[in-house]
Motif scaffolding. Structure first.
Motif, PDB file in Angstrom:
ATOM      1  N   GLY A   1     129.403  55.166 -14.684  1.00  0.00           N
ATOM      2  CA  GLY A   1     130.526  54.561 -13.980  1.00  0.00           C
ATOM      3  C   GLY A   1     131.624  54.112 -14.912  1.00  0.00           C
ATOM      4  O   GLY A   1     132.823  54.278 -14.610  1.00  0.00           O
ATOM      5  N   TRP A   2     131.257  53.533 -16.052  1.00  0.00           N
ATOM      6  CA  TRP A   2     132.254  53.075 -17.021  1.00  0.00           C
ATOM      7  C   TRP A   2     133.089  54.243 -17.522  1.00  0.00           C
ATOM      8  O   TRP A   2     134.315  54.100 -17.710  1.00  0.00           O
ATOM      9  N   GLN A   3     132.455  55.401 -17.731  1.00  0.00           N
ATOM     10  CA  GLN A   3     133.187  56.559 -18.228  1.00  0.00           C
ATOM     11  C   GLN A   3     134.209  57.058 -17.206  1.00  0.00           C
ATOM     12  O   GLN A   3     135.315  57.478 -17.566  1.00  0.00           O
ATOM     13  N   ILE A   4     133.842  57.007 -15.930  1.00  0.00           N
ATOM     14  CA  ILE A   4     134.794  57.388 -14.885  1.00  0.00           C
ATOM     15  C   ILE A   4     135.941  56.369 -14.824  1.00  0.00           C
ATOM     16  O   ILE A   4     137.110  56.732 -14.699  1.00  0.00           O
ATOM     17  N   GLU A   5     135.597  55.090 -14.939  1.00  0.00           N
ATOM     18  CA  GLU A   5     136.611  54.029 -14.915  1.00  0.00           C
ATOM     19  C   GLU A   5     137.605  54.204 -16.058  1.00  0.00           C
ATOM     20  O   GLU A   5     138.831  54.059 -15.872  1.00  0.00           O
ATOM     21  N   GLU A   6     137.100  54.491 -17.259  1.00  0.00           N
ATOM     22  CA  GLU A   6     137.989  54.654 -18.410  1.00  0.00           C
ATOM     23  C   GLU A   6     138.936  55.822 -18.229  1.00  0.00           C
ATOM     24  O   GLU A   6     140.104  55.756 -18.612  1.00  0.00           O
ATOM     25  N   LEU A   7     138.429  56.927 -17.654  1.00  0.00           N
ATOM     26  CA  LEU A   7     139.288  58.083 -17.391  1.00  0.00           C
ATOM     27  C   LEU A   7     140.444  57.673 -16.481  1.00  0.00           C
ATOM     28  O   LEU A   7     141.605  58.036 -16.731  1.00  0.00           O
ATOM     29  N   ILE A   8     140.136  56.920 -15.444  1.00  0.00           N
ATOM     30  CA  ILE A   8     141.168  56.491 -14.501  1.00  0.00           C
ATOM     31  C   ILE A   8     142.181  55.574 -15.193  1.00  0.00           C
ATOM     32  O   ILE A   8     143.396  55.741 -15.065  1.00  0.00           O
ATOM     33  N   ARG A   9     141.700  54.596 -15.968  1.00  0.00           N
ATOM     34  CA  ARG A   9     142.578  53.592 -16.564  1.00  0.00           C
ATOM     35  C   ARG A   9     143.414  54.150 -17.723  1.00  0.00           C
ATOM     36  O   ARG A   9     144.515  53.660 -17.983  1.00  0.00           O
ATOM     37  N   VAL A  10     142.907  55.169 -18.411  1.00  0.00           N
ATOM     38  CA  VAL A  10     143.694  55.798 -19.477  1.00  0.00           C
ATOM     39  C   VAL A  10     144.932  56.467 -18.892  1.00  0.00           C
ATOM     40  O   VAL A  10     146.032  56.375 -19.442  1.00  0.00           O
ATOM     41  N   HIS A  11     144.752  57.172 -17.762  1.00  0.00           N
ATOM     42  CA  HIS A  11     145.877  57.881 -17.162  1.00  0.00           C
ATOM     43  C   HIS A  11     146.693  57.004 -16.219  1.00  0.00           C
ATOM     44  O   HIS A  11     147.861  57.302 -15.950  1.00  0.00           O
ATOM     45  N   GLN A  12     146.070  55.949 -15.700  1.00  0.00           N
ATOM     46  CA  GLN A  12     146.762  55.046 -14.776  1.00  0.00           C
ATOM     47  C   GLN A  12     146.532  53.599 -15.228  1.00  0.00           C
ATOM     48  O   GLN A  12     145.713  52.872 -14.656  1.00  0.00           O
ATOM     49  N   PRO A  13     147.246  53.145 -16.271  1.00  0.00           N
ATOM     50  CA  PRO A  13     147.019  51.808 -16.844  1.00  0.00           C
ATOM     51  C   PRO A  13     147.224  50.664 -15.852  1.00  0.00           C
ATOM     52  O   PRO A  13     146.646  49.577 -16.032  1.00  0.00           O
ATOM     53  N   ALA A  14     148.008  50.889 -14.815  1.00  0.00           N
ATOM     54  CA  ALA A  14     148.273  49.815 -13.848  1.00  0.00           C
ATOM     55  C   ALA A  14     147.072  49.536 -12.945  1.00  0.00           C
ATOM     56  O   ALA A  14     147.021  48.484 -12.298  1.00  0.00           O
ATOM     57  N   VAL A  15     146.108  50.441 -12.912  1.00  0.00           N
ATOM     58  CA  VAL A  15     144.924  50.258 -12.064  1.00  0.00           C
ATOM     59  C   VAL A  15     144.012  49.214 -12.706  1.00  0.00           C
ATOM     60  O   VAL A  15     143.686  49.295 -13.895  1.00  0.00           O
ATOM     61  N   SER A  16     143.584  48.240 -11.927  1.00  0.00           N
ATOM     62  CA  SER A  16     142.708  47.189 -12.455  1.00  0.00           C
ATOM     63  C   SER A  16     141.297  47.723 -12.680  1.00  0.00           C
ATOM     64  O   SER A  16     140.917  48.747 -12.117  1.00  0.00           O
ATOM     65  N   ARG A  17     140.533  46.972 -13.504  1.00  0.00           N
ATOM     66  CA  ARG A  17     139.142  47.344 -13.755  1.00  0.00           C
ATOM     67  C   ARG A  17     138.340  47.350 -12.453  1.00  0.00           C
ATOM     68  O   ARG A  17     137.518  48.245 -12.217  1.00  0.00           O
ATOM     69  N   LYS A  18     138.605  46.391 -11.603  1.00  0.00           N
ATOM     70  CA  LYS A  18     137.874  46.290 -10.333  1.00  0.00           C
ATOM     71  C   LYS A  18     138.179  47.481  -9.429  1.00  0.00           C
ATOM     72  O   LYS A  18     137.275  48.083  -8.828  1.00  0.00           O
ATOM     73  N   ALA A  19     139.450  47.860  -9.362  1.00  0.00           N
ATOM     74  CA  ALA A  19     139.838  49.001  -8.526  1.00  0.00           C
ATOM     75  C   ALA A  19     139.279  50.311  -9.095  1.00  0.00           C
ATOM     76  O   ALA A  19     138.859  51.203  -8.339  1.00  0.00           O
ATOM     77  N   ALA A  20     139.258  50.428 -10.420  1.00  0.00           N
ATOM     78  CA  ALA A  20     138.716  51.632 -11.050  1.00  0.00           C
ATOM     79  C   ALA A  20     137.222  51.751 -10.779  1.00  0.00           C
ATOM     80  O   ALA A  20     136.703  52.844 -10.534  1.00  0.00           O
ATOM     81  N   ARG A  21     136.519  50.617 -10.797  1.00  0.00           N
ATOM     82  CA  ARG A  21     135.082  50.643 -10.511  1.00  0.00           C
ATOM     83  C   ARG A  21     134.836  51.042  -9.054  1.00  0.00           C
ATOM     84  O   ARG A  21     133.943  51.846  -8.765  1.00  0.00           O
ATOM     85  N   ALA A  22     135.633  50.508  -8.162  1.00  0.00           N
ATOM     86  CA  ALA A  22     135.487  50.871  -6.750  1.00  0.00           C
ATOM     87  C   ALA A  22     135.732  52.366  -6.549  1.00  0.00           C
ATOM     88  O   ALA A  22     135.038  53.011  -5.746  1.00  0.00           O
ATOM     89  N   ARG A  23     136.703  52.898  -7.261  1.00  0.00           N
ATOM     90  CA  ARG A  23     136.981  54.333  -7.184  1.00  0.00           C
ATOM     91  C   ARG A  23     135.816  55.135  -7.751  1.00  0.00           C
ATOM     92  O   ARG A  23     135.461  56.194  -7.213  1.00  0.00           O
ATOM     93  N   ALA A  24     135.197  54.669  -8.842  1.00  0.00           N
ATOM     94  CA  ALA A  24     134.041  55.363  -9.428  1.00  0.00           C
ATOM     95  C   ALA A  24     132.890  55.412  -8.436  1.00  0.00           C
ATOM     96  O   ALA A  24     132.229  56.454  -8.279  1.00  0.00           O
ATOM     97  N   VAL A  25     132.615  54.292  -7.751  1.00  0.00           N
ATOM     98  CA  VAL A  25     131.548  54.255  -6.746  1.00  0.00           C
ATOM     99  C   VAL A  25     131.869  55.224  -5.611  1.00  0.00           C
ATOM    100  O   VAL A  25     131.004  55.973  -5.133  1.00  0.00           O
ATOM    101  N   GLU A  26     133.136  55.232  -5.184  1.00  0.00           N
ATOM    102  CA  GLU A  26     133.560  56.127  -4.108  1.00  0.00           C
ATOM    103  C   GLU A  26     133.352  57.590  -4.493  1.00  0.00           C
ATOM    104  O   GLU A  26     132.870  58.402  -3.694  1.00  0.00           O
ATOM    105  N   LEU A  27     133.704  57.922  -5.727  1.00  0.00           N
ATOM    106  CA  LEU A  27     133.580  59.305  -6.194  1.00  0.00           C
ATOM    107  C   LEU A  27     132.123  59.740  -6.300  1.00  0.00           C
ATOM    108  O   LEU A  27     131.775  60.867  -5.921  1.00  0.00           O
ATOM    109  N   LEU A  28     131.261  58.872  -6.820  1.00  0.00           N
ATOM    110  CA  LEU A  28     129.844  59.218  -6.925  1.00  0.00           C
ATOM    111  C   LEU A  28     129.244  59.444  -5.540  1.00  0.00           C
ATOM    112  O   LEU A  28     128.407  60.329  -5.347  1.00  0.00           O
ATOM    113  N   GLY A  29     129.678  58.651  -4.567  1.00  0.00           N
ATOM    114  CA  GLY A  29     129.223  58.869  -3.203  1.00  0.00           C
ATOM    115  C   GLY A  29     129.754  60.166  -2.627  1.00  0.00           C
ATOM    116  O   GLY A  29     129.052  60.884  -1.907  1.00  0.00           O
TER     117      GLY A  29
END
Length: 340
Positions: free
Chosen positions: A107-135
Motif C-alpha cells: 500500500g505504501w508503494q502505491i501511495e508514494e506513486l500517487i503522491r510523487v505525481h500528485q503532491p497535493a494529494v494527502s497521505r490519507k487520501a492516497a491510502r484510501a485510493r490504494a485500498v480502493e485500487l487493491l479492491g
C-alpha cells in the motif's frame, strides 16, 4: 491522430563483441481503448522497443519517432519522461517480485506513486485510493492487505498489485510486458481477464508483450509479430489466427497446444534458433529456419507489405501474398509451378 504512433524505431547497443541491433525498424500505431499484442521469441525486440520509447534503455542508440498524443517521446529529457511514466503511460512488468520493493508495504508503494505525481494529494487520501485500487483488482480484504509486504502476497496477488499501481493515476496507455509468464495456467487466465476488464472499463490503450500467441487469443484487437528486431506480420487477431501468411507466424501458431497445426497431439516446433543480433544473416533473417526459403530470401530482405485484398494485413515474406489462406505446402507448389 493515434494515441501512440511509432515510426521506423531502431535500437542498438554497443558491446565488446559488436553492435547488437535489437530493433531494426519498427512502426505501429495504437488508438485509445485498443489492444495491440506484440508477439515473438525471446530476443525478437519486443520488450526493448517499448523500453526505448519510455526512456528505459539509457545506454542504447535510438532513432526514429514515437509520438504520444503528438509529443515525440524520443526527444524528451529524463525529467519530462518521468512526468509521463506512471501518470500517462504505465508498465506492468514480467516479475512483480522484483518490481515491488521488498522492504516497503504494498500500500505504501502505491501511495508514494500517487503522491510523487500528485503532491497535493494527502497521505490519507492516497491510502484510501490504494485500498480502493487493491479492491478494484480483486484482492480480498484490501483494507487489511494494504499493509502487507510483497512476500506476503502470492504470485498472482503481486501481479494484481502491479496492475493496481498501473491504474493509480488513470493512464491513457498500459504496457504489459509478459505479465503472466511466471504464473500457473489458472492464475494466468485470471490475470488476463482482469487486464482485459480494466482496459475495457477505463478505455485504456493496451500493449501486450508476449511470446505466446495463445495468451492474446481473447484480448488483442491487432497482433504484431516480431522476429530478429523486425516486424514480420501485422493483422487483426482473427486474420492472423485463421489466415496467417508468414511462415514464422504459422510456426508460432503450430506450437500452441491443441492448435490445428499439431498432429496426433504433438507440438510442431520451429527448427533451429533465432539468429545473433550481432551477426544477422543476409536477406530475410528467418530464412535459415524456413522450410520454404528461396534464393531471393537469402539475397534480399522482404519489405513489410500489404497482403492482397486486406489493407490491414501486412507480411514481410517473398511468398506470394495473393496465396494467403493456403497452406505453406500449397504456396511452395504454386511457386514451383510459376518458375517452371
Amino acid at each position: 491522430m493515434s494515441l501512440l504512433e511509432v515510426a521506423d524505431l531502431k535500437v542498438a547497443f554497443h558491446t565488446s563483441d559488436g553492435v547488437v541491433q535489437a530493433v531494426r525498424g519498427l512502426s505501429f500505431t495504437i488508438d485509445r481503448g485498443q489492444t495491440l499484442a506484440i508477439v515473438g521469441e525471446s530476443g525478437s525486440g519486443k520488450t526493448v522497443s517499448t523500453q526505448a520509447i519510455l526512456g528505459l534503455t539509457p545506454e542504447a542508440d535510438i532513432s526514429g519517432r514515437a509520438l504520444f498524443e503528438g509529443v515525440d517521446l524520443l526527444q524528451l529529457d529524463e525529467e519530462q519522461l518521468r512526468r509521463i511514466r506512471g501518470s500517462q503511460v504505465s508498465v506492468v512488468f514480467q516479475d512483480p517480485l522484483t518490481s515491488l520493493h521488498p522492504l516497503y508495504k504494498v500500500g505504501w508503494q502505491i501511495e508514494e506513486l500517487i503522491r510523487v505525481h500528485q503532491p497535493a494529494v494527502s497521505r490519507k487520501a492516497a491510502r484510501a485510493r490504494a485500498v480502493e485500487l487493491l479492491g478494484l483488482v480483486g484482492i480480498p480484504q484490501p483494507g487489511r492487505r494494504v499493509d502487507d509486504y510483497p512476500h506476503q502476497f502470492s504470485g498472482g496477488m503481486r501481479q494484481r498489485a502491479m496492475i493496481a499501481m498501473a491504474l493509480a493515476l488513470n493512464p491513457r496507455l498500459i504496457v504489459a510486458d509478459e505479465p503472466t509468464t511466471a504464473l500457473d495456467a489458472t492464475v494466468q487466465a485470471q490475470v488476463l481477464e482482469l487486464i482485459a476488464k480494466v482496459q475495457r472499463e477505463f478505455e485504456i490503450a493496451l500493449i501486450m508483450i508476449t511470446h505466446d500467441l495463445g495468451v492474446v487469443a481473447g484480448i488483442a484487437d491487432e497482433v504484431l509479430v516480431m522476429y530478429a528486431g523486425l516486424p514480420v506480420e501485422r493483422a487483426d487477431r482473427r486474420t492472423l489466427y485463421y489466415r496467417p501468411h508468414h511462415p514464422y507466424t504459422k510456426g508460432l501458431l503450430e506450437s500452441i497446444p491443441g492448435s490445428t497445426g499439431t498432429r496426433g497431439g504433438r507440438l510442431k516446433p520451429i527448427p533451429g534458433s533465432p539468429p545473433s543480433l550481432i551477426a544477422l544473416p543476409a536477406g530475410c533473417a528467418f530464412h535459415p529456419r524456413c522450410p520454404y526459403a528461396m534464393p531471393v530470401c537469402v539475397a534480399e530482405r522482404p519489405p513489410l507489405s500489404t497482403v492482397t485484398g486486406d489493407r490491414g494485413h501486412a507480411s514481410a515474406c517473398w511468398l506470394p501474398h495473393e496465396a494467403v489462406g493456403l497452406s505453406a505446402e500449397a504456396e511452395a507448389v504454386r511457386l514451383q509451378a510459376k518458375g517452371s
